[in-house]
Design a protein around this motif. Structure first.
Motif, PDB file in Angstrom:
ATOM      1  N   MET A 262      -0.530   1.297   6.306  1.00 44.27           N
ATOM      2  CA  MET A 262      -1.419   0.315   5.671  1.00 44.27           C
ATOM      3  C   MET A 262      -0.693  -0.481   4.599  1.00 44.27           C
ATOM      4  SD  MET A 262      -5.277   1.904   5.593  1.00 44.27           S
ATOM      5  CE  MET A 262      -4.956   3.342   4.602  1.00 44.27           C
ATOM      6  N   VAL A 272      -6.281  -4.986   6.303  1.00 45.45           N
ATOM      7  CA  VAL A 272      -6.876  -3.822   6.981  1.00 45.45           C
ATOM      8  C   VAL A 272      -8.306  -3.668   6.473  1.00 45.45           C
ATOM      9  CG1 VAL A 272      -6.724  -1.329   7.334  1.00 45.45           C
ATOM     10  CG2 VAL A 272      -4.617  -2.672   7.141  1.00 45.45           C
ATOM     11  N   PRO A 273      -9.326  -3.791   7.340  1.00 43.61           N
ATOM     12  CA  PRO A 273      -9.239  -3.921   8.797  1.00 43.61           C
ATOM     13  C   PRO A 273      -9.419  -5.345   9.302  1.00 43.61           C
ATOM     14  CG  PRO A 273     -11.461  -3.336   8.213  1.00 43.61           C
ATOM     15  CD  PRO A 273     -10.697  -3.480   6.908  1.00 43.61           C
ATOM     16  N   SER A 277      -6.870  -2.824  12.442  1.00 40.05           N
ATOM     17  CA  SER A 277      -7.530  -1.560  12.111  1.00 40.05           C
ATOM     18  C   SER A 277      -6.499  -0.435  12.153  1.00 40.05           C
ATOM     19  CB  SER A 277      -8.661  -1.259  13.097  1.00 40.05           C
ATOM     20  OG  SER A 277      -9.751  -2.134  12.896  1.00 40.05           O
ATOM     21  N   TYR A 290      -8.037   6.440   0.216  1.00 40.08           N
ATOM     22  CA  TYR A 290      -7.057   5.407   0.530  1.00 40.08           C
ATOM     23  C   TYR A 290      -7.697   4.035   0.293  1.00 40.08           C
ATOM     24  CZ  TYR A 290      -4.058   8.809   3.076  1.00 40.08           C
ATOM     25  OH  TYR A 290      -3.241   9.850   3.434  1.00 40.08           O
ATOM     26  N   ASP A 291      -6.869   2.993   0.318  1.00 39.80           N
ATOM     27  CA  ASP A 291      -7.375   1.638   0.134  1.00 39.80           C
ATOM     28  C   ASP A 291      -7.023   0.814   1.379  1.00 39.80           C
ATOM     29  OD1 ASP A 291      -8.368  -0.720  -0.833  1.00 39.80           O
ATOM     30  OD2 ASP A 291      -6.642  -1.138  -2.141  1.00 39.80           O
ATOM     31  N   PRO A 292      -7.973   0.633   2.302  1.00 45.86           N
ATOM     32  CA  PRO A 292      -9.349   1.128   2.297  1.00 45.86           C
ATOM     33  C   PRO A 292      -9.417   2.593   2.749  1.00 45.86           C
ATOM     34  CG  PRO A 292      -8.949  -0.108   4.295  1.00 45.86           C
ATOM     35  CD  PRO A 292      -7.694  -0.227   3.473  1.00 45.86           C
ATOM     36  N   LEU A 294      -9.826   5.819   4.884  1.00 41.81           N
ATOM     37  CA  LEU A 294      -9.258   5.916   6.229  1.00 41.81           C
ATOM     38  C   LEU A 294     -10.226   6.517   7.243  1.00 41.81           C
ATOM     39  CD1 LEU A 294      -6.611   5.611   7.937  1.00 41.81           C
ATOM     40  CD2 LEU A 294      -6.134   8.007   7.339  1.00 41.81           C
ATOM     41  N   SER A 336     -11.341   1.643   7.154  1.00 40.19           N
ATOM     42  CA  SER A 336     -10.052   1.139   7.645  1.00 40.19           C
ATOM     43  C   SER A 336     -10.136   0.632   9.069  1.00 40.19           C
ATOM     44  CB  SER A 336      -8.981   2.225   7.530  1.00 40.19           C
ATOM     45  OG  SER A 336      -9.223   3.264   8.477  1.00 40.19           O
ATOM     46  N   SER A 337     -11.262   0.847   9.755  1.00 45.93           N
ATOM     47  CA  SER A 337     -11.411   0.346  11.121  1.00 45.93           C
ATOM     48  C   SER A 337     -12.593  -0.615  11.181  1.00 45.93           C
ATOM     49  CB  SER A 337     -11.625   1.508  12.100  1.00 45.93           C
ATOM     50  OG  SER A 337     -12.759   2.288  11.733  1.00 45.93           O
TER      51      SER A 337
END
Length: 345
Positions: A262, A272-273, A277, A290-292, A294, A336-337
């Protein structure tokens, strides 16, 4: 409750003796023979009595004297355990839960971690584990080097090998199909895999599950790169990838590689995303931050460690061996997706 009272209100600096079975018997209102039978696993104790003994053991924080038990029974209550890569989330959590399960079963786990790149270190560790006549040996092995060393080792006590075999028949146990299906449902058709090191059976199994899942959906596998489980290797894989970036979905074989991926995507100017993604595997404790945050699959490493010890103790004590551990990864969707870029808006 003398032992407990001394612990709570004793003179500063005074050494407090641990509770004995006689203290437990007095607390529970039973004979010390009853406590002894309970600790040996005798089943013919009335439920009400059993509950009182268990409450007393907990109240007094009773710890069995393993050395005395070993002298009396002529059997060791130490388990030699060999592992590696304890800096990685999976192996460390498996080892931690195995140690806890051993204590609960009345054993002490002597853990040795080795560098699997050094075959001589593995051989020396196996010798070290067995030279003090342990009750059994537990091997938490994930690499080809560890398995090769075991085939040559002369281990004459009960042993259990806990490893993730190259088994293509149960890909759902890896959690990979759930991730691929999640991304495909978001419209993604261009994938990239950051696989683990090829000498790890778990990495090979996840890679095979990835290819099989995409084949079933009639989608191309896209680029397959390899890391070493570290965030740095995930970063390098993405930083060195072709330009323009060839995928809208990156599946990393563990969360740490996803973290590095990422950052590399951000440095390439990709969101992301929004543009790409990213998903991982393990659901380590930091993944939600996490950023973003996960998207990943939760693997029950604690159950793996406990099952390994339970199996070994059953062999040591000549009891019924538990069946194969069923693994049920759980998809954890975070930010993250997202939808493939063409579908956004």
């Amino acid at each position: 409750m003398r032992a407990q009272r001394e612990q709570a209100g004793g003179t500063p600096g005074r050494v407090v003796r641990p509770a004995t079975i006689y203290d437990v018997a007095a607390e529970a209102g039973v004979s010390h023979q009853t406590v002894s039978r309970f600790l040996r696993g005798y089943e013919g104790i009335r439920p009400q009595t059993r509950e009182r003994v268990m409450a007393a053991l907990s109240s007094l924080d009773y710890r069995p004297n393993l050395a005395a038990r070993g002298l009396k029974s002529g059997r060791s209550h130490r388990i030699g355990a060999l592992t590696h890569e304890v800096v990685q989330v999976g192996p460390s959590r498996i080892a931690e839960s195995a140690s806890a399960a051993a204590r609960e079963a009345g054993y002490i786990l002597d853990l040795i971690s080795v560098d699997t790149r050094d075959p001589r270190a593995i051989d020396e560790a196996l010798v070290q584990l067995t030279q003090h006549s342990p009750a059994g040996v537990l091997v938490l092995a994930s690499t080809d080097e560890m398995l090769t060393a075991l085939t040559k080792a002369d281990i004459r006590v009960p042993m259990h090998l806990e490893t993730e075999l190259d088994d293509p028949t149960s890909p759902s146990e890896t959690g990979v199909p759930a991730l691929v299906e999640h991304l495909a449902a978001l419209g993604h058709t261009r994938f990239m895999l950051i696989a683990g090191p090829p000498n790890w059976s778990a990495a090979r199994r996840r890679e095979h599950a990835y290819e099989s899942a995409l084949e079933q959906l009639r989608l191309p596998t896209g680029p397959i790169l390899h890391g070493d489980w570290s965030a740095a290797s995930g970063y390098r894989a993405i930083a060195d990838a072709a330009s323009p970036f060839p995928a809208t979905a990156v599946l990393a074989a563990n969360d740490q590689m996803a973290l590095g991926a990422m950052l590399a995507l951000k440095e390439r100017g990709l969101a992301v995303p929004g543009d790409v993604s990213v998903v991982g595997i393990d659901d380590n404790p930091e993944a939600a931050y996490y950023d973003p945050p996960l998207t990943t699959v939760h693997l029950d490493f604690e159950a793996t460690g406990r099952h390994a010890v339970t199996t070994l103790v059953a062999r040591i004590e000549e009891k019924e061996i538990p069946g194969r551990l069923a693994r049920h990864p759980r998809l954890v969707v975070r930010r993250s997706s997202g939808p493939v870029p063409a579908l956004i808006g």
